[in-house]
Scaffold this motif. Structure first.
Motif, short mmCIF file in Angstrom:
data_model
loop_
_atom_site.label_atom_id
_atom_site.label_comp_id
_atom_site.label_asym_id
_atom_site.label_seq_id
_atom_site.Cartn_x
_atom_site.Cartn_y
_atom_site.Cartn_z
N VAL A 1 -46.70 69.23 -19.01
CA VAL A 1 -47.92 69.30 -18.20
C VAL A 1 -47.51 69.61 -16.77
CG1 VAL A 1 -49.94 68.06 -17.35
CG2 VAL A 1 -49.10 67.62 -19.68
N ALA A 2 -47.99 70.73 -16.25
CA ALA A 2 -47.69 71.14 -14.88
C ALA A 2 -48.98 71.16 -14.07
CB ALA A 2 -47.05 72.52 -14.87
N PHE A 3 -48.90 70.68 -12.85
CA PHE A 3 -50.05 70.64 -11.97
C PHE A 3 -49.62 71.09 -10.59
CE2 PHE A 3 -52.96 68.70 -8.99
CZ PHE A 3 -54.18 68.87 -9.59
N THR A 4 -50.33 72.04 -10.03
CA THR A 4 -50.02 72.52 -8.68
C THR A 4 -51.34 72.85 -7.99
OG1 THR A 4 -48.61 74.02 -7.41
CG2 THR A 4 -49.69 74.93 -9.37
N SER A 5 -51.26 73.34 -6.78
CA SER A 5 -52.47 73.70 -6.06
C SER A 5 -52.35 75.12 -5.54
CB SER A 5 -52.72 72.73 -4.90
OG SER A 5 -51.87 73.03 -3.81
#
Length: 118
Positions: free
Chosen positions: A54-58
């Motif tokens: 699971v990858a999360f960035t903005s």
């Protein structure tokens, strides 16, 4: 883009209610938090959490960072950590973004890196 446009207009005093814009921003973040929680719960329910990355960035940079509007401004919607520039800027403050990664068995929980590790 809609949210950022409303905040920009409010910052310039062009008739957009600042409080309403900040409330919209807060609801967007609450919704995002709920959606991430639902995704992680679904991975658990499907019993694939241990094999899922699971990858999360903005997107690029903070909107209206400290050095542009001031730390106490109601339009301060983030910090660039002292880096020059912000959203829409070609400077580091507009290109460095948070990146969170959950990869069980490969990235220890709670690990933090202060530099790019590509």
């Amino acid at each position: 883009p809609f949210l950022h446009a409303r905040l920009a207009l409010a910052a310039r005093g062009l008739g957009v209610d600042t409080r309403q814009a900040v409330e919209i921003y807060a609801r967007v973040l609450e919704g995002l938090d709920a959606d991430v929680g639902a995704l992680l719960a679904a991975l658990d329910r499907l019993r694939i959490a241990d094999s899922a990355i699971v990858a999360f960035t903005s997107d690029h940079g903070a909107a209206y960072p400290d050095e542009i509007v001031g730390r106490s401004s109601p339009f301060n919607m983030g910090s660039t950590g002292g880096l020059r520039g912000g959203k829409g800027s070609v400077y580091e403050g507009g290109s460095r973004v948070p990146f969170l990664l959950r990869w069980p068995g490969h990235v220890p929980a709670g690990r933090a890196a202060t530099a790019s590790e590509v």
